[in-house]
Design a protein around this motif. Structure first.
Motif, PDB file in Angstrom:
ATOM      1  N   LYS A  92       0.826  -1.212   0.000  1.00  0.00           N
ATOM      2  CA  LYS A  92       0.000   0.000   0.000  1.00  0.00           C
ATOM      3  C   LYS A  92       0.860   1.262   0.000  1.00  0.00           C
ATOM      4  O   LYS A  92       0.547   2.223  -0.704  1.00  0.00           O
ATOM      5  N   VAL A  93       1.938   1.268   0.768  1.00  0.00           N
ATOM      6  CA  VAL A  93       2.858   2.413   0.765  1.00  0.00           C
ATOM      7  C   VAL A  93       3.421   2.620  -0.648  1.00  0.00           C
ATOM      8  O   VAL A  93       3.442   3.745  -1.158  1.00  0.00           O
ATOM      9  N   ALA A  94       3.837   1.541  -1.288  1.00  0.00           N
ATOM     10  CA  ALA A  94       4.393   1.635  -2.644  1.00  0.00           C
ATOM     11  C   ALA A  94       3.344   2.147  -3.630  1.00  0.00           C
ATOM     12  O   ALA A  94       3.657   2.971  -4.504  1.00  0.00           O
ATOM     13  N   GLN A  95       2.098   1.718  -3.498  1.00  0.00           N
ATOM     14  CA  GLN A  95       1.031   2.173  -4.386  1.00  0.00           C
ATOM     15  C   GLN A  95       0.778   3.672  -4.215  1.00  0.00           C
ATOM     16  O   GLN A  95       0.609   4.398  -5.205  1.00  0.00           O
ATOM     17  N   VAL A  96       0.750   4.127  -2.959  1.00  0.00           N
ATOM     18  CA  VAL A  96       0.540   5.562  -2.702  1.00  0.00           C
ATOM     19  C   VAL A  96       1.685   6.373  -3.294  1.00  0.00           C
ATOM     20  O   VAL A  96       1.461   7.379  -3.983  1.00  0.00           O
ATOM     21  N   MET A  97       2.910   5.938  -3.028  1.00  0.00           N
ATOM     22  CA  MET A  97       4.072   6.689  -3.515  1.00  0.00           C
ATOM     23  C   MET A  97       4.102   6.722  -5.053  1.00  0.00           C
ATOM     24  O   MET A  97       4.423   7.744  -5.654  1.00  0.00           O
ATOM     25  N   ASP A  98       3.749   5.615  -5.687  1.00  0.00           N
ATOM     26  CA  ASP A  98       3.711   5.561  -7.149  1.00  0.00           C
ATOM     27  C   ASP A  98       2.644   6.500  -7.706  1.00  0.00           C
ATOM     28  O   ASP A  98       2.897   7.257  -8.652  1.00  0.00           O
ATOM     29  N   LEU A  99       1.460   6.467  -7.111  1.00  0.00           N
ATOM     30  CA  LEU A  99       0.372   7.338  -7.571  1.00  0.00           C
ATOM     31  C   LEU A  99       0.728   8.807  -7.364  1.00  0.00           C
ATOM     32  O   LEU A  99       0.479   9.645  -8.247  1.00  0.00           O
ATOM     33  N   ALA A 100       1.327   9.132  -6.244  1.00  0.00           N
ATOM     34  CA  ALA A 100       1.729  10.518  -5.962  1.00  0.00           C
ATOM     35  C   ALA A 100       2.795  10.977  -6.960  1.00  0.00           C
ATOM     36  O   ALA A 100       2.733  12.103  -7.463  1.00  0.00           O
ATOM     37  N   GLN A 101       3.742  10.100  -7.248  1.00  0.00           N
ATOM     38  CA  GLN A 101       4.805  10.464  -8.188  1.00  0.00           C
ATOM     39  C   GLN A 101       4.242  10.674  -9.591  1.00  0.00           C
ATOM     40  O   GLN A 101       4.607  11.632 -10.278  1.00  0.00           O
ATOM     41  N   ARG A 102       3.339   9.789 -10.005  1.00  0.00           N
ATOM     42  CA  ARG A 102       2.739   9.942 -11.333  1.00  0.00           C
ATOM     43  C   ARG A 102       1.913  11.218 -11.424  1.00  0.00           C
ATOM     44  O   ARG A 102       1.833  11.830 -12.483  1.00  0.00           O
ATOM     45  N   GLY A 103       1.286  11.604 -10.312  1.00  0.00           N
ATOM     46  CA  GLY A 103       0.509  12.841 -10.293  1.00  0.00           C
ATOM     47  C   GLY A 103       1.350  14.061  -9.978  1.00  0.00           C
ATOM     48  O   GLY A 103       0.833  15.171  -9.879  1.00  0.00           O
ATOM     49  N   GLU A 104       2.653  13.855  -9.810  1.00  0.00           N
ATOM     50  CA  GLU A 104       3.607  14.925  -9.488  1.00  0.00           C
ATOM     51  C   GLU A 104       3.229  15.656  -8.203  1.00  0.00           C
ATOM     52  O   GLU A 104       3.282  16.876  -8.113  1.00  0.00           O
ATOM     53  N   HIS A 105       2.841  14.860  -7.200  1.00  0.00           N
ATOM     54  CA  HIS A 105       2.518  15.407  -5.883  1.00  0.00           C
ATOM     55  C   HIS A 105       3.578  14.942  -4.892  1.00  0.00           C
ATOM     56  O   HIS A 105       4.053  13.809  -4.964  1.00  0.00           O
ATOM     57  N   PRO A 106       3.933  15.796  -3.921  1.00  0.00           N
ATOM     58  CA  PRO A 106       4.958  15.416  -2.939  1.00  0.00           C
ATOM     59  C   PRO A 106       4.421  14.597  -1.761  1.00  0.00           C
ATOM     60  O   PRO A 106       5.104  14.464  -0.749  1.00  0.00           O
ATOM     61  N   LEU A 107       3.219  14.051  -1.885  1.00  0.00           N
ATOM     62  CA  LEU A 107       2.612  13.283  -0.800  1.00  0.00           C
ATOM     63  C   LEU A 107       3.554  12.170  -0.340  1.00  0.00           C
ATOM     64  O   LEU A 107       4.131  11.455  -1.148  1.00  0.00           O
ATOM     65  N   GLN A 108       3.697  12.050   0.973  1.00  0.00           N
ATOM     66  CA  GLN A 108       4.556  11.007   1.559  1.00  0.00           C
ATOM     67  C   GLN A 108       3.698  10.025   2.342  1.00  0.00           C
ATOM     68  O   GLN A 108       2.744  10.417   3.029  1.00  0.00           O
TER      69      GLN A 108
END
Length: 115
Positions: A92-108
């Motif tokens: 789940k952490v990897a999915q969030v980080m991947d989605l944030a990166q694809r959306g160009e968001h700095p969400l951690q």
């Protein structure tokens, strides 16, 4: 044939050296897997709508629960998305980080062991 009644008390009749019983296997004790909290961290740039989307799609939260968690993250800096076994939490952490990166968001997103 020897008379079993003539055997002295406390002794076994001849030919009965083996013990009879039911063979059982000891079941190994399994311990519960360690559980991990998946946490979202606040930042000043990720849109609130994106955080709600992440909570709905990755963590299967309802719109109301996702909004509540998002506001908690916004107000307190961190919020719990869920508690899972290690491999699920890591995914789940990897999915969030991947989605944030694809959306160009700095969400951690991170995880920590639950005590």
């Amino acid at each position: 044939m020897p008379d079993k009644r003539s055997t002295p008390p406390g002794t076994k009749p001849p030919g009965t050296d083996r013990e009879l019983g039911v063979a059982t296997k000891a079941k190994p004790k399994t311990k519960k897997p360690s559980m991990y909290r998946v946490l979202l961290l606040n930042d000043d740039y990720t849109p609130m709508e994106f955080v709600v989307l992440v909570l709905e799609h990755i963590f299967q939260k309802s719109r109301e629960e996702a909004t509540r968690i998002m506001l908690h993250v916004h107000n307190y800096g961190v919020g719990v998305c869920g508690v899972y076994p290690y491999d699920v939490a890591e995914t789940k952490v990897a999915q969030v980080m991947d989605l944030a990166q694809r959306g160009e968001h700095p969400l951690q997103c991170t995880m920590e062991r639950e005590d």
